[in-house]
Design an enzyme around this catalytic site. Structure first.
Site, PDB file in Angstrom:
ATOM      1  N   MET A   1      -2.377   6.426  13.515  1.00 53.17           N
ATOM      2  CA  MET A   1      -3.517   6.386  13.053  1.00 53.17           C
ATOM      3  C   MET A   1      -4.300   7.235  13.921  1.00 53.17           C
ATOM      4  SD  MET A   1      -3.518   2.574  11.356  1.00 53.17           S
ATOM      5  CE  MET A   1      -3.441   2.165  12.352  1.00 53.17           C
TER       6      MET A   1
ATOM      7  N   ASP B   1       0.720  -0.733  -0.221  1.00 54.60           N
ATOM      8  CA  ASP B   1       0.253  -0.264   0.023  1.00 54.60           C
ATOM      9  C   ASP B   1       0.868   1.589   0.091  1.00 54.60           C
ATOM     10  OD1 ASP B   1       1.185  -0.097   2.754  1.00 54.60           O
ATOM     11  OD2 ASP B   1      -0.812  -0.717   3.028  1.00 54.60           O
TER      12      ASP B   1
ATOM     13  N   LYS C   1      -5.112   2.293  -1.462  1.00 53.64           N
ATOM     14  CA  LYS C   1      -6.220   3.342  -1.879  1.00 53.64           C
ATOM     15  C   LYS C   1      -6.166   3.417  -2.727  1.00 53.64           C
ATOM     16  CE  LYS C   1      -6.962   6.841   0.737  1.00 53.64           C
ATOM     17  NZ  LYS C   1      -7.397   8.163   1.266  1.00 53.64           N
TER      18      LYS C   1
END
Length: 270
Positions: free
Chosen positions: A184, A48, A69
């Protein structure tokens, strides 16, 4: 066999091995020797965006698959990633599943390992340097310090959205007296800083946000439990970023000039 057909009968091809590799915080120099070798020798790398642009640019385009994404803000479902790993391995390929930091620190490496084991696919875990420690360190914030913190708690700011309620006890964390590192957690910063204050943590507790630690364009915002949301907005801090809460964040100014003067890029954005 399609990506969704992981239950298909095995062929005469011996299964390849899947390597669950942690890429570290993003600087290619912080890859482990084992990780770099596997990136050079594997048949395909599923990644990713979190390994960072410099590491991703090292990978030949014909041997890498972006499973992060997608355009329009969509993300590759974890179920599709799991199935793709099995499919490639059953074709006899050597597969690297590349994650930022360490795959087993909020990286869903445990889920992938369970899936591979359930489908009898050989796999190996290659630990990486977790950004929970590395990103604060290069910005001048030690997560533990003899004079400030003898314990550290790592929590996620992005839990499974299907959970009925949060599994994080912010009230208990407020009473630990050590460092809290949130991964995050940029978007939910107002929520958990408020929860910690309401649980009795001193509003003047130092806080540091480290965006893209060791990446090009690393940036840092500092403040207190009361002011860090405004500092985030003023600096326009965005994911990926690590939040460090505790007295150690206040010790940063003692070392940041040294980092900037003697290590240059290591303190970029300080």
């Amino acid at each position: 066999m399609t990506a969704g057909d992981v239950s298909a009968d095995a062929t005469d091809v011996d299964p390849g091995t899947v390597y669950l590799v942690g890429s570290g915080p993003g600087d290619p120099d912080l890859l482990t020797v084992r990780a770099r070798r596997l990136l050079e020798e594997s048949d395909v790398v599923l990644h990713d965006k979190l390994p960072g642009p410099k590491i991703i640019e090292m990978l030949p385009e014909d041997r890498r698959e972006d499973v992060g994404k997608r355009a329009g803000g969509e993300r590759t479902p974890q179920s599709e990633i799991n199935e793709r790993l099995v499919e490639l391995a059953r074709e006899g390929k050597s597969v690297v599943r590349l994650k930022g930091g360490d795959s087993f620190v909020f990286g869903r490496g445990g889920e992938e390992a369970e899936y591979l084991a359930a489908h009898e696919v050989p796999f190996e875990v290659v630990p990486g340097v977790t950004s929970a420690i590395a990103a604060p360190a290069v910005a001048g914030v030690p997560v533990t310090h003899r004079d400030h913190a003898s314990s550290v708690s790592f929590v996620t700011g992005h839990e499974d959205p299907t959970k009925a309620e949060s599994a994080i006890d912010w009230a208990a964390l407020a009473k630990t007296g050590g460092t809290i590192v949130v991964l995050m957690g940029v978007g939910r910063l107002p929520d958990y800083t408020k929860a910690l204050r309401e649980a009795g943590m001193d509003p003047e507790t130092p806080v540091a946000l480290v965006e893209r630690g060791t990446w090009p364009g690393q940036r840092v915002a500092t403040g207190t439990l009361e002011t860090i949301v405004d500092a985030r907005d003023e600096r326009d801090i965005s994911p990926p970023a690590v939040t460090v809460i505790g007295d150690v964040a206040g010790s940063r100014e003692l070392v940041v000039d040294f980092l900037r003067n003697d290590y240059g890029p290591a303190a970029e954005g300080a």
